[in-house]
Design a protein around this motif. Structure first.
Motif, PDB file in Angstrom:
ATOM      1  N   ALA A  17     -34.650  19.265 -31.537  1.00  0.00           N
ATOM      2  CA  ALA A  17     -34.354  19.362 -29.811  1.00  0.00           C
ATOM      3  C   ALA A  17     -35.608  19.441 -28.916  1.00  0.00           C
ATOM      4  O   ALA A  17     -35.523  18.804 -28.011  1.00  0.00           O
ATOM      5  CB  ALA A  17     -34.190  20.929 -29.501  1.00  0.00           C
ATOM      6  N   ALA A  18     -37.298  19.372 -29.084  1.00  0.00           N
ATOM      7  CA  ALA A  18     -38.061  19.107 -28.413  1.00  0.00           C
ATOM      8  C   ALA A  18     -38.297  17.695 -28.776  1.00  0.00           C
ATOM      9  O   ALA A  18     -38.786  17.243 -26.713  1.00  0.00           O
ATOM     10  CB  ALA A  18     -39.193  19.363 -28.980  1.00  0.00           C
ATOM     11  N   LYS A  19     -38.166  17.182 -29.481  1.00  0.00           N
ATOM     12  CA  LYS A  19     -38.093  15.524 -29.512  1.00  0.00           C
ATOM     13  C   LYS A  19     -36.739  14.723 -28.569  1.00  0.00           C
ATOM     14  O   LYS A  19     -37.217  14.147 -28.486  1.00  0.00           O
ATOM     15  CB  LYS A  19     -38.426  14.894 -30.836  1.00  0.00           C
ATOM     16  N   ALA A  20     -35.610  15.146 -29.064  1.00  0.00           N
ATOM     17  CA  ALA A  20     -34.727  14.552 -27.946  1.00  0.00           C
ATOM     18  C   ALA A  20     -34.905  14.776 -26.352  1.00  0.00           C
ATOM     19  O   ALA A  20     -34.709  14.204 -26.261  1.00  0.00           O
ATOM     20  CB  ALA A  20     -33.226  15.798 -29.120  1.00  0.00           C
ATOM     21  N   LEU A  21     -35.492  16.110 -25.800  1.00  0.00           N
ATOM     22  CA  LEU A  21     -35.941  16.420 -24.954  1.00  0.00           C
ATOM     23  C   LEU A  21     -36.562  16.171 -24.469  1.00  0.00           C
ATOM     24  O   LEU A  21     -36.700  14.834 -23.275  1.00  0.00           O
ATOM     25  CB  LEU A  21     -35.817  18.086 -24.740  1.00  0.00           C
ATOM     26  N   TRP A  22     -37.854  15.220 -25.218  1.00  0.00           N
ATOM     27  CA  TRP A  22     -38.652  14.067 -24.865  1.00  0.00           C
ATOM     28  C   TRP A  22     -38.133  12.671 -24.336  1.00  0.00           C
ATOM     29  O   TRP A  22     -38.265  12.001 -24.034  1.00  0.00           O
ATOM     30  CB  TRP A  22     -39.826  13.992 -25.476  1.00  0.00           C
ATOM     31  N   LEU A  39     -36.756   9.542 -16.313  1.00  0.00           N
ATOM     32  CA  LEU A  39     -37.856   8.402 -15.827  1.00  0.00           C
ATOM     33  C   LEU A  39     -38.110   6.901 -15.130  1.00  0.00           C
ATOM     34  O   LEU A  39     -37.861   6.800 -14.650  1.00  0.00           O
ATOM     35  CB  LEU A  39     -39.190   8.762 -16.415  1.00  0.00           C
ATOM     36  N   VAL A  40     -37.410   6.875 -16.354  1.00  0.00           N
ATOM     37  CA  VAL A  40     -37.089   5.013 -16.323  1.00  0.00           C
ATOM     38  C   VAL A  40     -35.543   5.001 -14.965  1.00  0.00           C
ATOM     39  O   VAL A  40     -36.098   3.771 -14.330  1.00  0.00           O
ATOM     40  CB  VAL A  40     -36.144   4.354 -17.686  1.00  0.00           C
ATOM     41  N   LEU A  41     -34.807   5.325 -15.410  1.00  0.00           N
ATOM     42  CA  LEU A  41     -33.268   5.678 -14.413  1.00  0.00           C
ATOM     43  C   LEU A  41     -33.878   5.824 -13.048  1.00  0.00           C
ATOM     44  O   LEU A  41     -34.101   5.035 -11.942  1.00  0.00           O
ATOM     45  CB  LEU A  41     -32.693   6.307 -14.842  1.00  0.00           C
ATOM     46  N   TRP A  42     -34.985   6.824 -12.728  1.00  0.00           N
ATOM     47  CA  TRP A  42     -35.582   7.232 -11.533  1.00  0.00           C
ATOM     48  C   TRP A  42     -36.501   6.433 -11.232  1.00  0.00           C
ATOM     49  O   TRP A  42     -35.916   5.918 -10.169  1.00  0.00           O
ATOM     50  CB  TRP A  42     -36.473   8.370 -11.539  1.00  0.00           C
TER      51      TRP A  42
END
Length: 56
Positions: free
Chosen positions: A20-25, A32-35
């Protein structure tokens, strides 16, 4: 028997947390890229602040 089951449950929980932590990263990186692309794409022609694509 019970300690073996508890250890297996602990391993399963830790594996799930790691996944889950890897998926959240990965999701955070995509957002971030979209922002950042939003700042580049929606830049107003006059350089003013009227063309913001966000509300705050």
């Amino acid at each position: 028997m019970l300690p073996l089951v508890l250890v297996l449950l602990l391993i399963l929980v830790l594996f799930g947390v790691g996944f889950a932590a890897k998926a959240l990263w990965i999701v955070a990186g995509v957002l971030l890229v979209l922002w950042l692309l939003g700042f580049v794409i929606r830049r107003p022609a006059g350089g003013g602040t009227g063309g913001r694509w966000y509300r705050w």
